[in-house]
Design a protein around this motif. Sequence first.
Motif, PDB file in Angstrom:
ATOM      1  N   ALA A  68       4.568  -6.155   0.514  1.00  0.00           N
ATOM      2  CA  ALA A  68       4.743  -6.621   1.889  1.00  0.00           C
ATOM      3  C   ALA A  68       4.812  -5.416   2.813  1.00  0.00           C
ATOM      4  CB  ALA A  68       6.013  -7.458   2.018  1.00  0.00           C
ATOM      5  N   GLU A  69       4.468  -5.630   4.048  1.00  0.00           N
ATOM      6  CA  GLU A  69       4.469  -4.548   5.039  1.00  0.00           C
ATOM      7  C   GLU A  69       4.817  -5.116   6.402  1.00  0.00           C
ATOM      8  OE1 GLU A  69       1.468  -1.055   6.790  1.00  0.00           O
ATOM      9  OE2 GLU A  69       0.883  -2.317   5.093  1.00  0.00           O
ATOM     10  N   VAL A 127      12.962  -7.016   6.374  1.00  0.00           N
ATOM     11  CA  VAL A 127      12.944  -5.567   6.573  1.00  0.00           C
ATOM     12  C   VAL A 127      14.183  -5.190   7.387  1.00  0.00           C
ATOM     13  CG1 VAL A 127      11.623  -3.608   7.437  1.00  0.00           C
ATOM     14  CG2 VAL A 127      10.437  -5.628   6.569  1.00  0.00           C
ATOM     15  N   LEU A 156       7.682  -2.626  -0.642  1.00  0.00           N
ATOM     16  CA  LEU A 156       7.801  -2.884   0.796  1.00  0.00           C
ATOM     17  C   LEU A 156       7.495  -1.611   1.558  1.00  0.00           C
ATOM     18  CD1 LEU A 156       8.640  -4.701   3.179  1.00  0.00           C
ATOM     19  CD2 LEU A 156      10.987  -3.930   2.817  1.00  0.00           C
TER      20      LEU A 156
END
Length: 321
Positions: A68-69, A127, A156
Amino acid sequence: MPSAARALTRHRCSPRTRASLPARAALPAALCLCAAWGAVVGAAPGAFAASAQWSIAPAGGGRPSFYAEGPPGTVLQDTVSVTNPGRAPVVVRLSGTGLRTVFAEKAEGGIRVPARTRAEVPFTVTVPAGAAPGDRSGAVVARDTRGRTASVPVRLRVGGPALAALTVEHLAVHADRITYELVNRGTTVLVPRLAVRADGVLGRLLDRAPRTLPVHLRPGARVRLAEPWPDRPALDAVDVRLTVTAPGGAHGTATTSARFVPWPTVAGTSGALLVGTVAVLAVRRRRSRTAAGGPVPERPRGAVVAETPHPRGELTEGAVK
C-alpha cells in the motif's frame, strides 16, 4: 529321449496345479493392497485435515505480500483470504503487527471457516498522521485454536516530500557539562552530528570535531542532551558554540556566553578587582574582534539559528558520553 527330457516330462504340472500357481503367487500382493486400504479406511477423519492445513494469502492470488502507498493520515484497504482445504472447520483469529490494522469481520472467538471453503476478510491499514516519508513494514497474522500461526507481510510506503531540518535550543553551560536540546523540524528521521567550540579570553578552550550522536530523531521529536566538560576553566569569560548537522542538508547552530569566577577563594575588594579584570579583558577581546571585522556575538542567554515554525514535538531525554 535324453534323461533330462524324460525327467522334465515326468514332472510336468497337472492342469489343476497350473491353475493354482498364479493365485498363490498373487496372494502376497493382494494381502499388501488390502492392508494398505484398511489403513486408509480406518484412518481418523482428522488425518486429512492435518495433512491439508489452512493458509492465508492476499485475496486475488498472485501476490506474495500486501502493498500500500499513501500520504500520512490515509486509510488504505485490502482483503486477506483464509483457505481451509480440510474436512473439518477451523476457527482463525486475525490481527495486525507493526501497523495500525483493523479487520472488517472480527467476531468474538475468531472467524469460522467451514471445510473446503475460502473466506475473504477485508481490512484497513492507516498511515500514521506524523509518519515520515519512506517505507514501513508490518504483517497480517492468523492463529487457530490449536496455536498454529501463519502470516503475510505488509509493505507500506509513506508519500510526501522529504525535508531534513533541525534546530539547537536551550543551550546552557553548567559546572561540568553543556546542555542543549535538538528538535527535528523536518519530515525525515535524522542522525545528527555535533561539533563543539569554546573560546576564552586568552584563546581556544574547546574544539571537538564533528561526531555522530547516538540518536535517531523522528520528525517532530525533541531530545535533551549533555556534552561533558569536566576541565572547564576556573576563571574566564567563555563563548560556547554548538553546530549540528544531519544528512539531507539539515543544519543548526546555537551560541551562549558564560563567566567562570572562583567565588569561594575570592572575597572583598580583591574579588571585585578580579571580576573587573575579567570583564575588561572580555570587552577588549570583543573590541579587537570588531576592529578585525569579525562578528560580535551578543547572546547572554543563548540564541538559536535557523529556527523554523513547527508543531511541538515530543520530549525524550538522553545523554551523550
